[in-house]
Design an enzyme around this catalytic site. Structure first.
Site, mmCIF file in Angstrom:
data_model
loop_
_atom_site.group_PDB
_atom_site.id
_atom_site.type_symbol
_atom_site.label_atom_id
_atom_site.label_comp_id
_atom_site.label_asym_id
_atom_site.label_seq_id
_atom_site.Cartn_x
_atom_site.Cartn_y
_atom_site.Cartn_z
ATOM 1 C CG ASP A 280 -0.102 -0.227 2.522
ATOM 2 O OD1 ASP A 280 1.135 -0.389 2.436
ATOM 3 O OD2 ASP A 280 -0.702 -0.212 3.608
ATOM 4 C CG HIS B 160 5.742 -9.559 13.575
ATOM 5 N ND1 HIS B 160 4.918 -9.442 14.670
ATOM 6 C CD2 HIS B 160 4.907 -9.762 12.508
ATOM 7 C CE1 HIS B 160 3.655 -9.569 14.299
ATOM 8 N NE2 HIS B 160 3.617 -9.758 12.983
ATOM 9 C CD GLU B 161 5.702 -9.865 8.672
ATOM 10 O OE1 GLU B 161 4.993 -10.831 8.328
ATOM 11 O OE2 GLU B 161 5.215 -8.807 9.118
ATOM 12 C CG HIS C 121 2.977 -14.104 10.700
ATOM 13 N ND1 HIS C 121 1.934 -14.345 11.575
ATOM 14 C CD2 HIS C 121 3.121 -12.749 10.660
ATOM 15 C CE1 HIS C 121 1.478 -13.187 12.045
ATOM 16 N NE2 HIS C 121 2.184 -12.210 11.512
ATOM 17 C CG HIS D 145 -1.079 -10.763 14.261
ATOM 18 N ND1 HIS D 145 -1.713 -10.148 13.218
ATOM 19 C CD2 HIS D 145 0.257 -10.697 13.977
ATOM 20 C CE1 HIS D 145 -0.812 -9.733 12.344
ATOM 21 N NE2 HIS D 145 0.387 -10.071 12.767
HETATM 22 ZN ZN LIG Z 1 2.113 -10.257 11.764
#
Ligand SMILES: [Zn+2]
Ligand SMILES: [Zn+2]
Length: 258
Positions: A156, A199-200, A203, A209
């Site tokens: 974005d 953080h990524e 996942h 989360h």
């Molecule tokens: Zn995340």
């Protein structure tokens, strides 16, 4: 019903986008059906407020809009990105990774070392080992790109969504994408690549989360995190429940020796 009486148009449009992206709000209905649309909108605002521990008023108060405008991870807070919901872990403890497309914000060697450090955060807390495999077919492919980039989740521009990653699996599974319209840094200006990547990779390993602001898996960006102690107790217990604890493996090995 006149929406402008409820919210400013700008805030309404922004929050719709946010809730569609992170809280599975359905696509905008024609205005004629706004009476039917508004209850589902309000209920998603409440879901979001509840996730972030705000007052669940269902209205776009300033606190809510402030959280909504905080730069964050692109993964939804209510469902994970794994393309196969049944798979939430790798069935192996040695996981390969590679960096496909680099950012021009940092030298390649800096990106290499920040990515390696971000993976080490999880390696130190678990039985996992990460091995760089210089092919396009590594389990975790790291890519920097902008806007539309070949999956269903276009970036974005600057701020907003910083990055996203897919849960364990074949193909795109495990891959981590970083929005190259952000300014990536190794320090505190712009966005710290090590923090976001750590953080990524959570996942990529199957974590979702967390509502706990102490958790590395909290969705919004926090530059104030201590870079030495990234994982909360909760993060450690989840990674251990997925892949086993270091000690347990050592104990088993010791038993086998006897
Ligand atoms: Zn995340
Ligand atoms: Zn992507």
């Amino acid at each position: 019903m006149d929406l402008s009486k409820l919210y400013t148009t700008e805030a309404f449009i922004y929050s719709q986008e946010y809730l569609r992206h992170y809280y599975t709000l359905k696509k905008e209905q024609p205005l004629a059906r706004i009476k039917r649309y508004l209850p589902s909108f309000t209920s998603k605002v409440k879901d979001m407020q509840s996730f972030f521990g705000l007052n669940t008023t269902g209205s776009l108060d300033s606190e809510t809009l402030e959280v909504m405008s905080t730069p964050r991870c692109g993964v939804s807070d209510v469902e994970d990105y794994s393309h196969n919901n049944r798979v939430n872990r790798w069935n192996k403890n040695v996981i390969t990774y590679n960096i496909g497309r680099y950012t021009s914000d940092l030298p390649h060697s800096t990106v290499d070392s920040l990515i390696e450090s971000a993976l080490s955060v999880w390696a130190r807390a678990s039985t996992l080992t990460f091995v760089r495999l210089r092919t396009q077919r590594a389990d975790i492919m790291v890519e920097f790109s902008t806007f539309e980039h070949g999956d269903a989740y276009p970036f974005d521009g600057s701020k907003g969504t910083l990055a996203h990653a897919f849960g364990p699996g074949e193909g795109i599974g495990g891959d981590a994408h970083f929005d190259d319209d952000e300014t990536w840094t190794a320090g505190s200006k712009g966005f710290n690549l090590y923090l976001v990547a750590a953080h990524e990779f959570g996942h990529s390993l199957g974590l979702r989360h967390s509502q706990n602001p102490e958790s590395l898996m909290y969705p919004t960006y926090k530059s104030s995190r201590s870079s030495h102690n990234l994982l909360s107790k909760e993060d450690i217990s989840i990674i251990n429940s997925l892949y086993g604890k270091e000690e347990t493996i050592q104990q088993i090995q010791t038993l086998n020796v006897r």
